[in-house]
Design an enzyme around this catalytic site. Structure first.
Site, short mmCIF file in Angstrom:
data_model
loop_
_atom_site.label_atom_id
_atom_site.label_comp_id
_atom_site.label_asym_id
_atom_site.label_seq_id
_atom_site.Cartn_x
_atom_site.Cartn_y
_atom_site.Cartn_z
N VAL A 70 41.66 44.52 40.94
CA VAL A 70 42.09 44.12 39.38
C VAL A 70 43.68 44.15 39.50
O VAL A 70 44.33 44.94 39.68
CB VAL A 70 41.75 44.92 38.44
CG1 VAL A 70 42.19 44.81 37.10
CG2 VAL A 70 40.06 45.13 38.43
N CYS A 71 44.28 42.84 39.18
CA CYS A 71 45.54 42.80 39.41
C CYS A 71 46.47 43.52 38.16
O CYS A 71 46.17 43.64 37.11
CB CYS A 71 46.18 41.27 39.03
SG CYS A 71 47.98 41.17 38.68
N VAL A 72 47.35 44.79 38.87
CA VAL A 72 47.89 45.64 38.21
C VAL A 72 48.68 45.07 36.83
O VAL A 72 48.70 45.65 35.74
CB VAL A 72 48.71 46.55 38.86
CG1 VAL A 72 49.80 45.89 39.76
CG2 VAL A 72 49.38 47.82 38.16
#
Lengths: 112, 96, 118
Positions: A70-72
């Site tokens: 999940v892209c931070v």
């Protein structure tokens, strides 16, 4: 990827990933970004007569031991952090998408 | 190259945009709302017929079923998700 | 070193795509890859001069496009017809990409290890 329920992209990505595994392909990683990060929210609680997108993903990740990132930056913008992220998902940087582009034989984007 | 089109051609330019850049002979998969472009008898049927003579056009069966679309134009090939994976095996993929 | 490309095809601000595309270009540069950037369709509007966010506060990322060369990203292209359709010329843009024709696009995509369209 677009957000779950809002757009079919999450469903298409899930069905595609499942079909690729069924054909014996190795999935290096599924990278969730933009509104797609909402797929990981463990508070997701859809109506009982509809599919549970987050649970489908979690099961797929765990059964097949696939890296779900999940892209931070996208997650932080949308209030997604380690306290709400479901099992099977991990938070990671955008560089992990670049690594995919460098390493993977094929890269498929499911967008709105 | 495999071009993925997921928007209705009646609502979005993405199908036409894709055709501006897609080399003749390449493959186009219509999925999600993109499948409406495969219906016979629509306002874009003539356009689609000429596209099928220059490109290999596919349509995703699961998204047709979901939408109650059971007829597609001649020259378009129905594939399921396994077929979608097969197309990706053979081609790099552009999502429009 | 892998050949990677980011294609911009959506307008800025109305959606987050072009901003995400730019972030990807920067990360690819940081990974020292052979990066190309291509502007087509509404993507040509992402590098328009004169953006002013003083009334909305939405982050203006056009200065970052000007900085791409500093990140050693020099392969930057733009589709001629996409500019013409929108009445945009090179003088209207914050950078000066190399102008290409639409029929070169698929070949550029095929040459890459992988690419993204934003």
């Amino acid at each position: 990827m677009e957000g779950p329920y809002q757009h079919e992209a999450s469903d298409s990505a899930y069905q595609f990933t499942k079909a690729a595994i069924a054909k014996g392909h190795e999935i290096l990683r599924v990278f969730f970004y933009q509104d797609g990060v909402l797929n990981s929210n463990k508070l997701m609680d859809p109506q009982a007569d509809d599919r549970h997108i987050r649970k489908q993903w979690s099961a797929l990740a765990i059964e097949n031991n696939i890296d779900f990132i999940v892209c931070v930056a996208a997650a932080k913008r949308r209030g997604i952090n380690d306290t709400v992220i479901a099992e099977g998902f991990k938070i990671g940087g955008l560089g992990m998408l670049t690594e995919l582009a460098i390493e993977a034989d094929r890269l498929v984007t499911f967008r709105a | 190259m495999l071009h993925l089109v997921n928007k209705s051609p009646f609502e979005s330019m993405s199908f036409e945009d894709c055709l501006k850049y897609a080399a003749k002979g390449s493959s186009i998969l219509l999925y999600e709302d993109g499948i409406y472009g495969a219906m016979p008898g629509s306002a874009i049927a003539d356009r689609m017929a000429s596209v099928t003579s220059d490109y290999k056009v596919y349509v995703l069966k699961e998204d047709m079923m979901l939408r109650g679309v059971d007829k597609i134009m001649d020259g378009i090939t129905e594939v399921d998700y396994a077929g979608f994976v097969g197309l990706v095996e053979e081609n790099k993929t552009a999502s429009w | 070193m892998a050949k990677l490309m980011v294609v911009f095809r959506t307008a800025p601000y109305g959606g987050i795509y072009s901003f995400e595309g730019l972030e990807n270009v920067l990360i690819m540069g940081a990974y020292d890859q052979d990066v190309s950037v291509l502007f087509i369709d509404d993507g040509v509007l992402a590098i328009k001069k004169g953006m002013d966010n003083s009334s909305t506060g939405i982050k203006d990322f056009s200065p970052t496009f000007r900085a791409l060369e500093a990140y050693d990203i020099e392969k930057i292209y733009i589709d001629r017809a996409s500019m013409e359709v929108r009445g945009v010329s090179l003088e209207d843009l914050v950078i000066e990409p190399e102008v290409i024709e639409a029929d070169a696009v698929e070949k550029m995509m095929e040459e890459q290890k992988n690419f993204f369209i934003f």
